[in-house]
Design a protein around this motif. Structure first.
Motif, PDB file in Angstrom:
ATOM      1  N   LEU A 171      54.505  37.636  40.313  1.00  0.00           N
ATOM      2  CA  LEU A 171      54.506  39.020  39.834  1.00  0.00           C
ATOM      3  C   LEU A 171      53.446  39.213  38.756  1.00  0.00           C
ATOM      4  O   LEU A 171      52.705  40.209  38.756  1.00  0.00           O
ATOM      5  CB  LEU A 171      55.899  39.369  39.294  1.00  0.00           C
ATOM      6  N   GLU A 172      53.363  38.270  37.837  1.00  0.00           N
ATOM      7  CA  GLU A 172      52.384  38.367  36.760  1.00  0.00           C
ATOM      8  C   GLU A 172      50.962  38.315  37.314  1.00  0.00           C
ATOM      9  O   GLU A 172      50.075  39.049  36.869  1.00  0.00           O
ATOM     10  CB  GLU A 172      52.608  37.239  35.757  1.00  0.00           C
ATOM     11  N   ALA A 173      50.731  37.447  38.290  1.00  0.00           N
ATOM     12  CA  ALA A 173      49.407  37.353  38.903  1.00  0.00           C
ATOM     13  C   ALA A 173      49.035  38.648  39.613  1.00  0.00           C
ATOM     14  O   ALA A 173      47.887  39.100  39.564  1.00  0.00           O
ATOM     15  CB  ALA A 173      49.362  36.179  39.879  1.00  0.00           C
ATOM     16  N   LEU A 174      50.017  39.261  40.280  1.00  0.00           N
ATOM     17  CA  LEU A 174      49.761  40.519  40.975  1.00  0.00           C
ATOM     18  C   LEU A 174      49.409  41.613  39.976  1.00  0.00           C
ATOM     19  O   LEU A 174      48.517  42.442  40.225  1.00  0.00           O
ATOM     20  CB  LEU A 174      50.983  40.922  41.803  1.00  0.00           C
ATOM     21  N   ALA A 175      50.081  41.628  38.837  1.00  0.00           N
ATOM     22  CA  ALA A 175      49.772  42.618  37.806  1.00  0.00           C
ATOM     23  C   ALA A 175      48.358  42.424  37.280  1.00  0.00           C
ATOM     24  O   ALA A 175      47.649  43.391  36.994  1.00  0.00           O
ATOM     25  CB  ALA A 175      50.783  42.513  36.661  1.00  0.00           C
TER      26      ALA A 175
ATOM     27  N   GLY B  11      53.071  49.364  50.683  1.00  0.00           N
ATOM     28  CA  GLY B  11      51.951  49.991  51.368  1.00  0.00           C
ATOM     29  C   GLY B  11      51.073  48.906  51.945  1.00  0.00           C
ATOM     30  O   GLY B  11      51.313  47.706  51.744  1.00  0.00           O
ATOM     31  N   GLN B  12      50.027  49.285  52.670  1.00  0.00           N
ATOM     32  CA  GLN B  12      49.124  48.286  53.231  1.00  0.00           C
ATOM     33  C   GLN B  12      48.371  47.563  52.118  1.00  0.00           C
ATOM     34  O   GLN B  12      47.989  46.413  52.257  1.00  0.00           O
ATOM     35  CB  GLN B  12      48.129  48.947  54.187  1.00  0.00           C
ATOM     36  N   ARG B  13      48.152  48.258  50.997  1.00  0.00           N
ATOM     37  CA  ARG B  13      47.499  47.659  49.838  1.00  0.00           C
ATOM     38  C   ARG B  13      48.433  47.751  48.642  1.00  0.00           C
ATOM     39  O   ARG B  13      49.426  48.478  48.665  1.00  0.00           O
ATOM     40  CB  ARG B  13      46.188  48.385  49.523  1.00  0.00           C
ATOM     41  N   PHE B  14      48.076  47.015  47.601  1.00  0.00           N
ATOM     42  CA  PHE B  14      48.857  47.104  46.375  1.00  0.00           C
ATOM     43  C   PHE B  14      48.695  48.496  45.785  1.00  0.00           C
ATOM     44  O   PHE B  14      47.577  48.961  45.532  1.00  0.00           O
ATOM     45  CB  PHE B  14      48.389  46.044  45.373  1.00  0.00           C
ATOM     46  N   GLN B  15      49.810  49.181  45.553  1.00  0.00           N
ATOM     47  CA  GLN B  15      49.777  50.557  45.051  1.00  0.00           C
ATOM     48  C   GLN B  15      50.399  50.692  43.661  1.00  0.00           C
ATOM     49  O   GLN B  15      50.533  51.795  43.146  1.00  0.00           O
ATOM     50  CB  GLN B  15      50.501  51.482  46.033  1.00  0.00           C
TER      51      GLN B  15
ATOM     52  N   GLN C 140      45.903  43.035  40.642  1.00  0.00           N
ATOM     53  CA  GLN C 140      46.045  44.321  41.332  1.00  0.00           C
ATOM     54  C   GLN C 140      45.685  44.223  42.818  1.00  0.00           C
ATOM     55  O   GLN C 140      45.201  45.188  43.425  1.00  0.00           O
ATOM     56  CB  GLN C 140      45.168  45.398  40.661  1.00  0.00           C
ATOM     57  N   HIS C 141      45.913  43.050  43.397  1.00  0.00           N
ATOM     58  CA  HIS C 141      45.514  42.823  44.786  1.00  0.00           C
ATOM     59  C   HIS C 141      46.289  41.606  45.286  1.00  0.00           C
ATOM     60  O   HIS C 141      46.305  40.554  44.638  1.00  0.00           O
ATOM     61  CB  HIS C 141      44.003  42.567  44.842  1.00  0.00           C
ATOM     62  N   PHE C 142      46.951  41.742  46.446  1.00  0.00           N
ATOM     63  CA  PHE C 142      47.818  40.673  46.937  1.00  0.00           C
ATOM     64  C   PHE C 142      47.055  39.380  47.226  1.00  0.00           C
ATOM     65  O   PHE C 142      47.487  38.293  46.831  1.00  0.00           O
ATOM     66  CB  PHE C 142      48.569  41.132  48.193  1.00  0.00           C
ATOM     67  N   ALA C 143      45.939  39.478  47.925  1.00  0.00           N
ATOM     68  CA  ALA C 143      45.204  38.273  48.312  1.00  0.00           C
ATOM     69  C   ALA C 143      44.649  37.558  47.081  1.00  0.00           C
ATOM     70  O   ALA C 143      44.707  36.321  46.985  1.00  0.00           O
ATOM     71  CB  ALA C 143      44.080  38.626  49.288  1.00  0.00           C
ATOM     72  N   ARG C 144      44.079  38.319  46.151  1.00  0.00           N
ATOM     73  CA  ARG C 144      43.528  37.692  44.939  1.00  0.00           C
ATOM     74  C   ARG C 144      44.637  37.082  44.092  1.00  0.00           C
ATOM     75  O   ARG C 144      44.452  36.021  43.469  1.00  0.00           O
ATOM     76  CB  ARG C 144      42.715  38.701  44.133  1.00  0.00           C
TER      77      ARG C 144
END
Length: 305
Positions: free
Chosen positions: A9-13, A51-55, A16-20
């Protein structure tokens, strides 16, 4: 609760991108997505807007993220505390420093590293606003910033020195023979300054206004390196605090002339979060810094001549 999911979760924050975010954690994107889904099921709330991307995060997700920052920071601090009791401090020390204080950061990190050689030190160049955010969200252990101008909130502070200002200018220019210069005179030189989003620039603009001067710099940058590069070219002048004497006093074709009328000073020092317990690295940095005479080291630098 699986702490790895909080790390996802912290990495996603941050990314701002699932793959990264997955790459940051060293896992596949499906693994990261599954971990966050497991966290949502365990807590019974949606954390991420689907969504298809991080929103972005849901309102509930934003609160979960706040707790994730705190929990992960506490786990890292616990590990540091145990390492300190067993065999010496390990882990990380994360410092945010305003650009105009970067020249003297080594006066603090050097003595710290001598005492704690197993700690990895990271120094980020940041605005004071970014330092506040980093202290609040546990991504920084300490900051080096202004203490009395737009002061940070919820911090403990240790003053290092009082910042004074100089016009750094070509040694062969029209100001070569002057022992001091007014802010009004300085406003008429070919100035390159930091951008207005930097607190130092806001301070400098205030003193120009106090002197009744209107300043229109020929160049603005948020990079100290760019500023110094233009200064070295021999065509530009800039206003910088005395900390830069530590870097620029051996450059032959640059003079540093004290600014007067007015002759202001501003407090610069170390800040750590005002909470208990502090991270062990932040606590030990504050202790080490309290034994140092940074002011004398900064003030005793000779002027470029």
């Amino acid at each position: 609760m699986i702490f790895k999911n909080l790390q996802y979760l912290e990495a996603l924050a941050h990314e701002q991108h699932f793959a990264r975010a997955a790459a940051r954690c060293g896992v596949t994107q499906p693994t990261l997505s599954a971990g966050i889904k497991q966290l949502e099921e365990e807590l019974g709330v949606l954390v991420v807007q689907r969504g298809q991307r991080f929103q972005g995060f849901t309102p509930e997700g934003a609160r979960v993220l706040d707790w994730a920052h705190r929990i992960l920071a506490d786990i890292e601090s616990l590990n540091q505390e145990v390492s300190l009791m067993k065999a010496g401090l390990t882990g990380r020390l994360r410092i945010g420093a305003i650009p105009v204080a970067l020249p003297i950061v080594s006066l603090v990190t050097g003595p710290f590293a001598l005492q704690f050689p197993q700690v990895a030190i990271t120094v980020h160049s940041m605005t004071s606003i970014e330092i506040q955010r980093g202290l609040d969200d546990f991504s920084l252990d300490a900051g080096l910033t202004y203490l009395d101008n737009e002061p940070l909130q919820r911090v403990r502070a240790l003053e290092f020195y009082r910042e004074r200002y100089y016009l750094f200018t070509p040694a062969e220019g029209t100001l070569a023979g002057q022992e001091s210069i007014s802010w009004k005179e300085a406003a008429e030189t070919h100035l390159c300054l930091l951008t207005p989003d930097m607190q130092n620039r806001r301070i400098v603009d205030g003193h120009f206004q106090e002197a009744g001067a209107s300043v229109a710099p020929m160049l603005e940058t948020n990079s100290i390196l760019t500023l110094c590069g233009h200064l070295r070219s021999g065509r530009w002048s800039t206003v910088l605090p005395q900390a830069f004497l530590y870097l620029l006093n051996e450059i032959e074709h640059i003079r540093a002339i004290p600014l007067s009328q007015p002759t202001p000073t501003h407090s610069v020092g170390l800040v750590v979060p005002d909470r208990e317990p502090l991270t062990p690295s932040g606590r030990e940095l504050l202790r080490v810094a309290g034994t140092l005479d940074i002011a004398t080291a900064v003030e005793n630098q000779p002027l470029p001549a």
